[in-house]
Design an enzyme around this catalytic site. Sequence first.
Site, mmCIF file in Angstrom:
data_model
loop_
_atom_site.group_PDB
_atom_site.id
_atom_site.type_symbol
_atom_site.label_atom_id
_atom_site.label_comp_id
_atom_site.label_asym_id
_atom_site.label_seq_id
_atom_site.Cartn_x
_atom_site.Cartn_y
_atom_site.Cartn_z
ATOM 1 N N ASP A 107 -8.956 -2.153 -8.387
ATOM 2 C CA ASP A 107 -10.417 -2.314 -8.419
ATOM 3 C C ASP A 107 -10.779 -3.790 -8.324
ATOM 4 O O ASP A 107 -11.684 -4.181 -7.590
ATOM 5 C CB ASP A 107 -10.990 -1.782 -9.736
ATOM 6 C CG ASP A 107 -10.845 -0.271 -9.852
ATOM 7 O OD1 ASP A 107 -10.705 0.384 -8.802
ATOM 8 O OD2 ASP A 107 -10.867 0.228 -10.984
ATOM 9 N N HIS B 3 -12.006 5.168 -17.964
ATOM 10 C CA HIS B 3 -12.024 4.327 -16.769
ATOM 11 C C HIS B 3 -12.803 5.021 -15.640
ATOM 12 O O HIS B 3 -13.722 4.439 -15.058
ATOM 13 C CB HIS B 3 -10.585 4.032 -16.333
ATOM 14 C CG HIS B 3 -10.466 3.187 -15.112
ATOM 15 N ND1 HIS B 3 -10.099 1.868 -15.146
ATOM 16 C CD2 HIS B 3 -10.696 3.459 -13.801
ATOM 17 C CE1 HIS B 3 -10.094 1.374 -13.935
ATOM 18 N NE2 HIS B 3 -10.447 2.326 -13.086
ATOM 19 N N GLU B 4 -12.449 6.249 -15.359
ATOM 20 C CA GLU B 4 -13.115 6.971 -14.263
ATOM 21 C C GLU B 4 -14.584 7.232 -14.593
ATOM 22 O O GLU B 4 -15.446 7.100 -13.727
ATOM 23 C CB GLU B 4 -12.390 8.289 -13.966
ATOM 24 C CG GLU B 4 -10.985 8.126 -13.394
ATOM 25 C CD GLU B 4 -10.935 7.197 -12.189
ATOM 26 O OE1 GLU B 4 -11.888 7.200 -11.379
ATOM 27 O OE2 GLU B 4 -9.951 6.437 -12.073
ATOM 28 N N PHE C 25 27.953 2.331 31.346
ATOM 29 C CA PHE C 25 27.238 1.637 30.291
ATOM 30 C C PHE C 25 27.752 0.205 30.129
ATOM 31 O O PHE C 25 26.992 -0.741 30.089
ATOM 32 C CB PHE C 25 27.417 2.422 28.991
ATOM 33 C CG PHE C 25 26.619 1.880 27.854
ATOM 34 C CD1 PHE C 25 25.230 1.966 27.876
ATOM 35 C CD2 PHE C 25 27.228 1.289 26.774
ATOM 36 C CE1 PHE C 25 24.491 1.480 26.837
ATOM 37 C CE2 PHE C 25 26.490 0.792 25.730
ATOM 38 C CZ PHE C 25 25.111 0.888 25.753
HETATM 39 ZN ZN ZN Z 1 -10.760 2.206 -11.012
#
Ligand code: ZN
Length: 595
Positions: free
Chosen positions: A489, A413-414, A117
């Site tokens: 988003d 939100h969803e 090596f």
């Molecule tokens: Zn969202």
Amino acid sequence: MFLFYGLSYLYGGYQENKKIIKPSQTELVKSIGEGKVTSIEVRGSDVFIEYKNKTKGYLKKETASTFEEVLINLGVNKAQLQGIDFRVNDEKGFKAFFKKILPFLFPVLLLIIMLLFLSRQGGMGSQLFNFGRSRARMIDPNDKSNRITFADVAGLQEEKEELREFVDFLKYPQKFLAIGAKVPKGVLLTGNPGTGKTLLARAVAGEANVPFFSISGSEFVEMFVGVGASRVRDLFQTAKRTAPAIIFIDEIDAIGRHRGGGTGGGNDEREQTLNQILVEMDGFEPSSKVIIIAATNRSDVLDAALLRPGRFDRKILVDLPDLKEREAILAVHIRNKQMADKIDLSVVARRTAGSSGAELSSIINEAAIFAVRAGREKIMQDDLLSAIDKVYMGPEKKSRIYTEEDKRLVAYHEVGHALISSILKYSDPVQKITLIPRGMAGGYTMFASETDKKFKNKEQLFDELVAYLGGYVAERVVFGTVSTGPRSDLTQATSIAHSMVTEYGMSDAVGPITLRRMNRLNGLVEKHSVQTEVLIDQEVKKLLQLALARAEKLFRKYRKAADALVRELFTIETIEREAYETLLRKFKVPIGKGG
Ligand code: ZN
Ligand code: ADP
Ligand code: MG
């Protein structure tokens, strides 16, 4: 690394010697009686003992009778012996001799390896010690268990068609050579990760029944500096010897990035490796019957030299699967799984728009794990559906504690996303809404895709903006403020709007001009005047504000439906498509009508 290993070995050996005790036979019998012995090994007249407390013992026995008999004569009973790992190892001659000298041989071997090596590092010829041997893996065509053919690759019809030419060449090279046809030497497969590039390459080898040598670009560059080029040489030589054959270079962008630009700077090692590949490819005669397939998901950063005629001049784009293809891929992966009778893969395919073959295969695998955990012997449809959520959103986080306020926020939100997209003309139907947190998300809305759209027009993209802003709008209308929740988003919406303005010519003020271009030498260029810059910002903002106004109008108009959906979610956590649409109809929400 080696040095350290060697020392610790020697050290261990030294300690061991110190602990050996030499009991007499009667002392041993006593220890056995007290249950202190774990194992006894008899080798010829040598007896090696291991005690519970990890001490080791050694004694010599008379050779006349077996050691077991000796012990029994001294009063050990059979039951006691049974608790002990009792081995008789009657090796004689060379083997025994070898075993004895092995402990001494081992450090010596290590020393030799170390020397090799070190001398290699010092730059002594690479031929001498063969460190440059390519670390390619070879798949033998005769190894039937590992064989992959086009039948294992679902979808990708056109891609397979193009590759069939190479299969034919590898199978009947004479036909091609006799007529003087030039067969491309190299083909470059590009496409997103997990779309089946490696799989396709292996299938070509399987179809043609030739050896498949594969190595990954990152392995070339890995550990040993200065061996990349010699590995390439070696790999090509081996392949030529076994021709017809396929050489597969995965992640070729790791070595084939265009030189002098971007990350890594002047990486000599990479450059030499790349040069060697080019040299080897140029030196190839068609008669050498070796085809080189390379794969990358970053073909934009590849050095132009790789793509010149006579090198990787054939490019095949491996696309993400469409609806039909997704179903076909799922079908391939359930072939050797135990499935319940009522399985509908088309449902799974519809819920997995945009996923790669690799993701689909892991969905099947996760489903299998769900089934096992539930103690079932077959995979059911529900397992598949849960697996989709798991693969996309991460594992359920049942233990995550929510305040009632947070839960309300997530719910509105969803519901905002869902309700607004349901009204829009160009939007996929809502498959489900859930408040069960997964991965990073507090809750999520899942869409079903009925068809795969290849092209989208301005109106469709605008609807996407409106849908993305649905969560943001709901929060604003209901709570009178905005949380940090809609961040991603907004990122998505902004990026879509930006592309509409700068890439697709969808803003009249900016005009039909593409303002982002890929340039082979410098990568991405965005060259425009400051005025244009200002105009772009204005137009992007205008689009987003229009979308926001639209979303807000729709949400206010059907607020009653949103409230009802949130109440429903608070009691049952998850609403699936049918119940969801029934509820919308009750409130006279015009599904898919645009408002
Ligand atoms: Zn969202
Ligand atoms: P890539 O090399 O493009 O990143 P792979 O070829 O390694 O992707 O694909 C990963 C896995 O995904 C494959 O081993 C296979 O199980 C699955 N897969 C991908 N595409 C397909 C396909 N078209 N048909 C069947 N399985 C596929
Ligand atoms: Mg791959």
